[in-house]
Scaffold this active site. Structure first.
Site, PDB file in Angstrom:
ATOM      1  CE  LYS A   1       0.250   2.395  -9.369  1.00  9.85           C
ATOM      2  NZ  LYS A   1       1.369   3.208  -8.846  1.00  9.85           N
TER       3      LYS A   1
ATOM      4  CD  GLN B   1       5.176   3.446  -9.456  1.00  6.99           C
ATOM      5  OE1 GLN B   1       4.041   3.598  -9.880  1.00  6.99           O
ATOM      6  NE2 GLN B   1       5.407   2.975  -8.235  1.00  6.99           N
TER       7      GLN B   1
ATOM      8  CG  ASP C   1       0.274   8.877  -6.940  1.00  4.65           C
ATOM      9  OD1 ASP C   1      -0.480   7.906  -6.660  1.00  4.65           O
ATOM     10  OD2 ASP C   1       1.298   8.764  -7.636  1.00  4.65           O
TER      11      ASP C   1
END
Ligand SMILES: NC(=O)c1ccc[n+]([C@@H]2O[C@H](COP(=O)([O-])OP(=O)(O)OC[C@H]3O[C@@H](n4cnc5c(N)ncnc54)[C@H](OP(=O)(O)O)[C@@H]3O)[C@@H](O)[C@H]2O)c1
Length: 309
Positions: free
Chosen positions: A52, A96, A119
């Protein structure tokens, strides 16, 4: 012959568009920025986060990789999230998952400013999505919609069956499909006679987490099959079960000692109208959509329209 929906190609196109938008924003003195928070040493998470961050660099976004110690507490993580919420150069915050046991993941995800929730996991964004308002939608299901649209697969009026109801994939996928005017059925582990429902699907989205679970007798010939599943298989028995006679897979397996299979048995793809392969289908879209969401968050926070909007 079924059409292969090439996720890598679609993801590359999205990334090109993001890079162009980043350039346009640079003209206005804005550089979209992503903060990626990685705790612990889960190898898959380390690979995802690094990729990412690398993609940010490739597309011209700013990124900040933050790696708190393995023993970090919920309170310390909350302080970190609050600090990121107030940093102006940060437009997107990514935490994460999975987090170590001592950290309350839900409390953290709820602490992220919804405007920076790239997200799409915050309840405010889930609510906005459900209410059909502008929202940052979770990246993987948003990628599923991009695959369908960019492959000219009609969604409106189609019967879309989503197997799986997680907050990350199944539920938002169903909501996004509904917002595109599909007739949507959501199935899960308590669904009775699953095959009778999946056989009605014009578009079948499998987000189950069980290798090769959807088999040919569970789908309507000609249906579009979207396989979100990522399952690693490591035994020759499984290789034979899912990839019998597939020389290429056999070679991959021999080289690496494992290979990936989705939630749809590969034999099922033979009767599809179109399908996303695993790997190379839905997978590549997740990072591309994260970049798109971060750029969008940068615009939305400043109330800037997208070019053409
Ligand atoms: N491509 C990507 O980038 C990406 C991103 C995220 C996830 N994934 C993959 O997508 C898959 C799903 O992920 P997830 O996070 O949504 O998984 P999850 O949280 O474990 O959810 C799985 C869902 O499948 C349902 N399910 C389990 N067994 C079932 C059965 N026998 N019949 C019908 N439904 C059943 C569960 O039902 P209940 O709710 O009733 O338990 C649950 O809703 C995994 O393979 C994951 O690795 C891929």
């Amino acid at each position: 012959m079924p059409k292969i929906l090439d996720g890598a190609e679609i993801a590359a196109a999205i990334k090109r568009e993001v890079a162009e938008e980043v350039k346009r924003l640079a003209g206005q003195g804005i550089r979209p920025g992503l903060a990626a928070v990685l705790v612990g040493h889960v190898p898959a998470s380390e690979i995802y986060v690094r990729s990412k961050v690398q993609t940010c660099a490739e597309l011209g976004l700013y990124s900040d990789l933050i790696e708190p110690s393995d023993t970090v507490t919920t309170e310390e993580m909350l302080d970190l999230v609050n600090a990121l919420n107030s940093r102006d150069e940060i437009d997107g915050i990514l935490i994460q998952l999975p987090l170590p046991k001592q950290v309350e993941a839900k409390a953290l995800l709820d602490a992220v400013d919804p405007a920076k929730d790239v997200d799409g996991f915050h309840p405010v964004n889930a609510g906005r999505l459900q209410a059909g308002r502008p929202a940052l939608a979770p990246c993987t299901p948003a990628g599923v919609i991009e695959i369908l649209k960019r492959s000219n697969i009609a969604i409106a009026g189609q019967h879309a069956v989503v197997v799986g109801r997680s907050d990350i994939v199944g539920k938002p996928a169903a909501m996004l499909l509904l917002n595109e005017n599909a007739t949507v059925t959501i199935c899960h582990s308590k669904t009775r006679d699953l095959g009778a429902i999946t056989r009605q699907a014009d578009i079948l989205v499998a987000a189950i987490g069980r290798p090769g679970f959807i088999t040919p007798e569970m789908v309507k010939p000609g249906a579009t099959l979207i396989d979100v599943g990522i399952n690693r298989i490591t035994t020759l028995e499984d290789l034979e079960k899912y990839f019998s006679g597939d020389v290429k897979r056999g070679a991959t397996f021999a080289k690496r000692g494992s290979t990936i299979v989705g939630d749809i048995h590969p034999k099922t793809f033979e009767i599809a109208g179109a399908y996303t392969p695993v790997p190379g289908g839905v997978g590549p879209l997740t990072i591309a959509m994260l970049m798109a969401n971060t750029t969008r968050a940068a615009r939305m926070r400043r109330e800037l329209p997208r070019q053409g909007e």
